[in-house]
Design a protein around this motif. Structure first.
Motif, PDB file in Angstrom:
ATOM      1  N   GLU A  60       0.770  -1.103   0.037  1.00 36.44           N
ATOM      2  CA  GLU A  60      -0.120  -0.004  -0.039  1.00 36.44           C
ATOM      3  C   GLU A  60       0.842   1.308  -0.082  1.00 36.44           C
ATOM      4  O   GLU A  60       0.662   2.071  -0.711  1.00 36.44           O
ATOM      5  N   ALA A  61       1.973   1.099   0.816  1.00 35.06           N
ATOM      6  CA  ALA A  61       2.878   2.357   0.953  1.00 35.06           C
ATOM      7  C   ALA A  61       3.537   2.637  -0.533  1.00 35.06           C
ATOM      8  O   ALA A  61       3.878   3.917  -0.722  1.00 35.06           O
ATOM      9  N   ALA A  62       3.918   1.775  -1.223  1.00 38.11           N
ATOM     10  CA  ALA A  62       4.209   1.947  -2.739  1.00 38.11           C
ATOM     11  C   ALA A  62       3.555   2.871  -3.285  1.00 38.11           C
ATOM     12  O   ALA A  62       3.645   3.497  -4.403  1.00 38.11           O
ATOM     13  N   ALA A  63       2.021   2.959  -3.316  1.00 38.63           N
ATOM     14  CA  ALA A  63       1.202   3.575  -4.132  1.00 38.63           C
ATOM     15  C   ALA A  63       0.933   5.077  -3.450  1.00 38.63           C
ATOM     16  O   ALA A  63       0.140   5.809  -4.189  1.00 38.63           O
ATOM     17  N   LEU A  64       1.817   5.549  -2.387  1.00 39.73           N
ATOM     18  CA  LEU A  64       1.321   6.835  -2.022  1.00 39.73           C
ATOM     19  C   LEU A  64       2.527   8.016  -2.530  1.00 39.73           C
ATOM     20  O   LEU A  64       1.833   9.075  -2.642  1.00 39.73           O
ATOM     21  N   PRO A  65       3.542   7.740  -2.359  1.00 42.34           N
ATOM     22  CA  PRO A  65       4.562   9.115  -2.454  1.00 42.34           C
ATOM     23  C   PRO A  65       4.241   9.819  -3.702  1.00 42.34           C
ATOM     24  O   PRO A  65       4.278  11.429  -3.483  1.00 42.34           O
ATOM     25  N   GLU A  66       4.035   9.514  -4.828  1.00 44.75           N
ATOM     26  CA  GLU A  66       4.005  10.370  -5.976  1.00 44.75           C
ATOM     27  C   GLU A  66       2.622  10.706  -6.209  1.00 44.75           C
ATOM     28  O   GLU A  66       2.632  12.037  -6.399  1.00 44.75           O
TER      29      GLU A  66
END
Length: 320
Positions: free
Chosen positions: A111-117
């Motif tokens: 889930e965290a991989a889908a957040l920063p950008e």
């Protein structure tokens, strides 16, 4: 290490040299990487990375800190996600330590991989550049996209009603479930939005095709933030409307910003937005995951424009 490269319009998992970890940087053992439209453009040879950035695809990732350069407060073993100018779709990546944030409590590395950008993009353009205030009305083009999904949730969390344009009735329902007030399917035309506006802020990844509509739909002192050119780069602009409505047209990119700008943005995001994930007021919209060996299928799916939310590539399944 292995990394994903765009080769003649295709993506391939190939051997690349491991980057060195210098002062103020951290090395991340990558668990997963978010897939963004910029990756599609780069793989097709249409969007080269900024000077000095990695040629490897991937503008965001999650993982575990495996090395800490001098001057960083991160510790080996910390679970992080990071905003990158490139390099995220690899077994490891080295990043400015200020461009990483902790994985929000209760979220997985997938889930965290889908957040920063997407959250960086939505926060920068709506709240920092456009100065969105509670109660102001927002129009989000491509509302079911990754950035759109993040923007809808941020608008709801900070008290600004929003409407969307989308590609299908199913995607409109998806946006309304996230918190959008309503919207239109683009093939039906945008005229019905007139009764819902005028809008104080328009977030626009489309460009040329929507120029005329944006000018008509914006309110007095409206802000039009252009973040993409999916609908073309050239259009006629009625300057009388720009002048008469005192419209601000803001062109915005994030990838090419300097390290300090990104550090300040991530710091603000960590303070203002990240706590809302723990409070369950924001949630990652993870549509689907693909093993890195099936990266081409993921790129093809994103290119179909049928994805609501985010696609994520799993780099190291042992971490997730």
């Amino acid at each position: 290490m292995k990394a994903l490269q765009g080769v003649e319009g295709q993506v391939k998992w190939v051997e690349e040299p491991s980057p060195t970890c210098d002062v103020g940087q951290i090395r991340i053992r990558v668990a997963a990487a978010g897939l963004n439209r910029a990756d599609l453009l780069q793989s097709a040879g249409l969007y080269p990375p900024p000077p000095g950035a990695s040629q490897v695809l991937g503008l965001e990732c999650s993982g575990v800190v495996s090395e800490v350069g001098p001057g960083s407060s991160w510790k080996i073993g910390d679970r992080v996600c990071a905003l990158l100018a490139g390099g995220g779709m690899a077994q490891e990546v080295v990043v400015d330590a200020r461009h990483a944030l902790p994985v929000p409590e209760g979220l997985s590395l997938l889930e965290a991989a889908a957040l920063p950008e997407v959250y960086s993009t939505a926060w920068l353009n709506l709240f920092q550049l456009a100065g969105l205030k509670p109660g102001e009305k927002v129009l989000l083009h491509a509302g079911a996209s990754g950035v759109g999904s993040a923007a809808i949730q941020l608008c709801k969390a900070f008290g600004s009603p929003c409407w969307v344009t989308v590609g299908s009735s199913e995607r409109l329902e998806y946006c309304q479930a996230l918190g959008a007030q309503g919207g239109v399917v683009r093939t039906d035309g945008l005229d019905s939005l007139k009764s819902l506006g005028p809008f104080d802020v328009v977030l626009d990844p489309v460009g040329a095709n929507y120029v005329e509509s944006n000018l008509k739909l914006l309110a007095l002192d409206g802000r039009w933030v252009l973040i993409g050119l999916m609908g073309g780069r050239k259009a006629e602009l009625d300057l009388a409307l720009v002048l008469g409505k005192r419209i601000q047209l803001l062109g915005s990119t994030l990838r090419s910003r300097d390290d300090q700008f990104k550090a300040d943005l991530l710091s603000d995001l960590g303070q203002q937005v990240w706590p809302l994930f723990t409070e369950r007021r924001l949630s990652p919209q993870l549509a689907k995951t693909f093993p890195i060996e099936e990266a081409q299928a993921a790129f093809t799916e994103l290119a179909s424009n049928q994805v609501s939310g985010k696609l994520v590539l799993v780099i190291d399944s042992s971490l997730v």
